[in-house]
Design a protein around this motif. Structure first.
Motif, PDB file in Angstrom:
ATOM      1  N   THR A  86       0.835  -1.203   0.000  1.00  0.00           N
ATOM      2  CA  THR A  86       0.000   0.000   0.000  1.00  0.00           C
ATOM      3  C   THR A  86       0.870   1.253   0.000  1.00  0.00           C
ATOM      4  O   THR A  86       0.603   2.218  -0.721  1.00  0.00           O
ATOM      5  N   ALA A  87       1.939   1.231   0.809  1.00  0.00           N
ATOM      6  CA  ALA A  87       2.861   2.365   0.836  1.00  0.00           C
ATOM      7  C   ALA A  87       3.520   2.570  -0.521  1.00  0.00           C
ATOM      8  O   ALA A  87       3.763   3.706  -0.941  1.00  0.00           O
ATOM      9  N   GLU A  88       3.779   1.472  -1.226  1.00  0.00           N
ATOM     10  CA  GLU A  88       4.387   1.586  -2.556  1.00  0.00           C
ATOM     11  C   GLU A  88       3.488   2.372  -3.499  1.00  0.00           C
ATOM     12  O   GLU A  88       3.962   3.210  -4.273  1.00  0.00           O
ATOM     13  N   ARG A  89       2.184   2.130  -3.442  1.00  0.00           N
ATOM     14  CA  ARG A  89       1.271   2.856  -4.327  1.00  0.00           C
ATOM     15  C   ARG A  89       1.261   4.344  -3.992  1.00  0.00           C
ATOM     16  O   ARG A  89       1.130   5.198  -4.870  1.00  0.00           O
ATOM     17  N   LEU A  90       1.416   4.674  -2.710  1.00  0.00           N
ATOM     18  CA  LEU A  90       1.486   6.076  -2.313  1.00  0.00           C
ATOM     19  C   LEU A  90       2.761   6.733  -2.834  1.00  0.00           C
ATOM     20  O   LEU A  90       2.740   7.859  -3.323  1.00  0.00           O
ATOM     21  N   VAL A  91       3.876   6.013  -2.731  1.00  0.00           N
ATOM     22  CA  VAL A  91       5.149   6.565  -3.186  1.00  0.00           C
ATOM     23  C   VAL A  91       5.118   6.865  -4.680  1.00  0.00           C
ATOM     24  O   VAL A  91       5.698   7.841  -5.151  1.00  0.00           O
ATOM     25  N   LEU A  92       4.405   6.046  -5.442  1.00  0.00           N
ATOM     26  CA  LEU A  92       4.344   6.238  -6.888  1.00  0.00           C
ATOM     27  C   LEU A  92       3.668   7.558  -7.271  1.00  0.00           C
ATOM     28  O   LEU A  92       3.800   8.017  -8.404  1.00  0.00           O
ATOM     29  N   LEU A  93       2.935   8.166  -6.330  1.00  0.00           N
ATOM     30  CA  LEU A  93       2.313   9.464  -6.592  1.00  0.00           C
ATOM     31  C   LEU A  93       3.278  10.619  -6.357  1.00  0.00           C
ATOM     32  O   LEU A  93       2.968  11.762  -6.682  1.00  0.00           O
ATOM     33  N   ASN A  94       4.438  10.308  -5.787  1.00  0.00           N
ATOM     34  CA  ASN A  94       5.352  11.368  -5.389  1.00  0.00           C
ATOM     35  C   ASN A  94       5.924  12.112  -6.581  1.00  0.00           C
ATOM     36  O   ASN A  94       6.063  11.566  -7.669  1.00  0.00           O
ATOM     37  N   LYS A  95       6.269  13.381  -6.350  1.00  0.00           N
ATOM     38  CA  LYS A  95       6.779  14.226  -7.422  1.00  0.00           C
ATOM     39  C   LYS A  95       8.301  14.154  -7.595  1.00  0.00           C
ATOM     40  O   LYS A  95       8.838  14.782  -8.498  1.00  0.00           O
TER      41      LYS A  95
END
Length: 238
Positions: A86-95
């Protein structure tokens, strides 16, 4: 096994993990983290020492593992594996492109040590079925500086930057002392740093940094706490 015994075994395992991930741990911090008394932590440390774990005590500072000692890899529970995905999917949104690249490499190494094929199949499925709403421009990474700035921050190295200020539509050269990093999901990273030009703490947006160089110059660690800065920032800006 009784619940009390299982709880203590879980805490001992968690203390071992904490000792491997942090250079120094105090009995007070461990007691607060696990919701037990300091005396209980003393007993836990003695138990680990009796089991052969080389724990060193630095007077007035805390506990640390002997240099070079490594604990065998721990097994992830299914819930822990799901949290990482789940954290990986959040990181993929990072700029910041570098964070995405480095986290993806790290998570692949974690996946590689999973022993249970059933859990491997489950996390693969979960990684395909978790998403977060995002703005249409989420694929446009706006910086690539995060690991360099993190290194400068932890090594107390002065950074030289070329910075664009939209308010004055000007570009200036700054020497700054990195203090802390903040981020709002899906938006640019900000660096809080002491600006030697302005002689004050300033916020620097990563996507406005035109060029960056880590110098050999060092600075003394900042005495201020991050929460202290954020409280002052909120007071002045909201």
């Amino acid at each position: 096994m009784q619940d009390k015994e299982y709880s203590r075994l879980s805490r001992l395992t968690a203390i071992l993990t904490e000792l491997q991930t942090k250079r120094l741990l105090t009995s007070t911090n461990l007691a607060l983290k696990f919701g037990v008394s300091v005396r209980t932590i003393y007993r836990d440390i003695r138990t680990l020492e009796q089991a052969g774990v080389p724990i060193l005590t630095e007077d007035g500072k805390g506990y640390t593992l002997m240099e070079g000692y490594r604990i065998p890899p721990v097994m992830f529970t299914e819930d822990e594996s799901n949290a990482l995905i789940t954290a990986e999917r959040l990181v993929l949104l990072n700029k910041d492109a570098s964070l995405i690249r480095n986290y993806s490499a790290a998570i692949n190494k974690i996946k590689a040590v999973l022993q249970n094929n059933n859990i491997k199949d489950k996390i693969e499925l979960l990684s395909e079925r978790v998403a977060f709403w995002q703005n249409p421009n989420h694929d446009d990474a706006t910086s690539n500086f995060l690991p360099l700035i993190q290194t400068a921050l932890t090594d107390f190295k002065v950074i030289k930057i070329i910075y664009y200020s939209p308010n004055s539509d000007s570009i200036t050269q700054r020497e700054i002392e990195p203090f802390a990093l903040i981020n709002k999901l899906g938006e640019s990273w900000y660096l809080i740093a002491w600006c030697r030009l302005r002689e004050d703490y300033r916020l620097f947006r990563f996507d406005r940094i035109r060029n960056m160089e880590i110098t050999n110059a060092t600075f003394s660690p900042h005495k201020m706490e991050l929460e202290e800065y954020l409280a002052q920032y909120r007071k002045n800006n909201f």
